[in-house]
Write a protein that holds these residues in place. Structure first.
Motif, short mmCIF file in Angstrom:
data_model
loop_
_atom_site.label_atom_id
_atom_site.label_comp_id
_atom_site.label_asym_id
_atom_site.label_seq_id
_atom_site.Cartn_x
_atom_site.Cartn_y
_atom_site.Cartn_z
N LYS A 99 0.81 -1.22 0.00
CA LYS A 99 0.00 0.00 0.00
C LYS A 99 0.83 1.26 0.00
CE LYS A 99 -3.86 -2.29 0.36
NZ LYS A 99 -4.63 -2.56 -0.86
N GLY A 100 2.12 1.12 0.23
CA GLY A 100 2.96 2.31 0.25
C GLY A 100 4.43 1.92 0.17
N TYR A 101 5.27 2.91 -0.16
CA TYR A 101 6.71 2.68 -0.27
C TYR A 101 7.44 3.86 0.36
CZ TYR A 101 11.35 2.55 -2.34
OH TYR A 101 12.71 2.55 -2.52
N LEU A 102 8.36 3.56 1.26
CA LEU A 102 9.16 4.59 1.91
C LEU A 102 10.64 4.27 1.69
CD1 LEU A 102 9.39 7.03 3.89
CD2 LEU A 102 9.44 5.37 5.75
N LYS A 104 14.66 4.35 2.12
CA LYS A 104 15.63 4.64 3.17
C LYS A 104 16.68 5.58 2.58
CE LYS A 104 15.49 0.03 5.32
NZ LYS A 104 16.26 -1.24 5.49
N PRO A 105 17.26 6.48 3.36
CA PRO A 105 17.02 6.72 4.78
C PRO A 105 15.79 7.61 4.98
CG PRO A 105 18.73 8.21 4.02
CD PRO A 105 18.34 7.37 2.85
N PHE A 106 15.20 7.52 6.13
CA PHE A 106 14.02 8.32 6.44
C PHE A 106 14.13 8.80 7.87
CE2 PHE A 106 12.47 4.91 9.03
CZ PHE A 106 12.87 3.75 8.37
N ASN A 107 13.43 9.90 8.16
CA ASN A 107 13.39 10.35 9.54
C ASN A 107 12.03 9.99 10.13
OD1 ASN A 107 11.53 12.34 8.67
ND2 ASN A 107 13.20 13.77 8.22
N SER A 108 11.88 10.34 11.37
CA SER A 108 10.68 9.95 12.11
C SER A 108 9.41 10.51 11.46
CB SER A 108 10.82 10.46 13.55
OG SER A 108 9.82 9.97 14.36
N VAL A 112 6.24 8.34 9.95
CA VAL A 112 4.87 8.54 10.44
C VAL A 112 3.94 8.93 9.30
CG1 VAL A 112 3.42 10.00 11.89
CG2 VAL A 112 5.55 9.07 12.80
N ASN A 113 4.41 9.82 8.44
CA ASN A 113 3.61 10.27 7.31
C ASN A 113 3.26 9.11 6.39
OD1 ASN A 113 2.46 12.56 5.97
ND2 ASN A 113 3.99 12.23 4.36
N ALA A 114 4.24 8.24 6.15
CA ALA A 114 4.02 7.09 5.28
C ALA A 114 3.03 6.10 5.91
CB ALA A 114 5.35 6.39 4.98
#
Lengths: 121, 199
Positions: A99-102, A104-108, A112-114
């Motif tokens: 349902k979604g793709y985030l 890396k790297p990511f922050n907090s 949360v948004n994803a």
């Protein structure tokens, strides 16, 4: 009631970072797994609201795990969290139920948004 | 076998696009600016290229992370002190005791994974191929040893080396640098639409 999350990644560093970020933002991490067998077992045991999944796993095929999760529960909500940035692969994962793709790297805030986006889908 | 100059330049251009994304990811991880310093490419794995790419300070150890996808091999090398500095900034400050429980190599593995993922994704998308990058295989040894091991892994799959690329990235603010060595076989190169010219 906080949303319940299962974290799947073969790197313990990443699992801990994600768990800490989720905990700091009011989510409940109900389990963690590093491969297909323990991910499926954890899903059956806890029936989380969402699964974060790194599809580049050491021992298993992430796409196969995604399909297995959908076979277990066709309504499963999976957020792919990965270092690989291939657009074609992301499309295939979404065609197979992610349902979604985030990336890396990511922050907090990005995590949360994803998650919110997937939960609302 | 040799690549035509136009094929070589095209390949290096695509690698350059991917490297820019890799450097951006390293910059985001470390909150410092990383940039690509040098890129050298050579067709086939000659002893000269291996000696140059594998050259490092005597007795110095490196973290090495090897990844593969069909036709490609990627070796990321961090001087141990560079790996330590990156690992320190990668782990969130609020982790408390959790920070000391991780093996530094596991942190470096993830950083290398994020970095190579950007490049591998660019290469795959350029060829309009579905390529999933392998999980990293880690080691800590002299640069030359890690390079030989990685080349051995690439060749063990029956792969011929068509081109090797040696890339250096660095961050002045973090006093860190890393090397990225790429292997590609003839089939991978032909996927870009260029066929090798036999000599």
């Amino acid at each position: 009631m906080p949303s319940r999350i299962l974290v799947v990644d073969d790197n313990p560093v990443v699992r801990t970072i994600i768990k800490n970020m989720l905990g700091d933002n009011g989510y409940e991490v109900v389990g963690e797994a590093e491969g297909m067998d323990d991910a499926l077992a954890a899903y059956k045991a806890h029936r989380p609201d969402l699964v974060t999944l790194d599809f580049s796993l050491v021992k298993d095929n992430g796409l196969a795990l995604l399909k297995a999760l959908r076979a277990l529960d066709e309504k499963v909500k999976v957020l792919i969290v990965s270092g690989t940035a291939s657009g074609k692969v992301v499309n295939i994962l979404k065609e197979n139920g992610a349902k979604g793709y985030l990336p890396k790297p990511f922050n907090s805030a990005e995590l949360v948004n994803a998650i919110q986006g997937v939960l609302a889908a | 076998m040799n690549l035509s100059e136009s094929a070589r330049q095209h390949l290096l251009k695509v690698i350059g696009v991917g490297l820019k994304k890799s450097a951006e990811r390293l910059s985001k991880i470390s909150n410092t600016h990383w940039e690509v310093k040098t890129v050298s490419a050579q067709t086939a794995a000659t002893e000269d290229f291996l000696a140059k790419a594998g050259h490092g300070p005597a007795d110095s150890k490196y973290y090495g992370a090897y990844f593969s996808m069909p036709g490609w091999g990627f070796l990321v090398l961090f001087f141990v002190q560079s790996g330590t500095a990156l690992a320190e900034v990668f782990l969130p400050s609020g982790m408390g005791e959790g920070r000391v429980n991780f093996k530094e190599q596991e942190v470096v593995a993830e950083i290398a994974n994020i970095m190579v993922g950007a490049l591998a994704g660019t290469l795959a998308d350029t060829c309009d191929m579905v390529c999933i990058l392998s999980a990293p295989e880690m080691g800590c040894a002299k640069k030359e040893t890690l390079l030989k091991l990685a080349l051995g892994r690439f060749r063990a799959g029956g792969e011929d080396v068509s081109i090797m690329t040696d890339i250096h990235l660095s961050s002045d603010a973090l006093a860190s640098e890393c090397s990225l060595i790429i292997f590609a076989n003839p089939k991978a190169i032909s996927a870009f639409g260029y066929n090798e010219q036999p000599t």
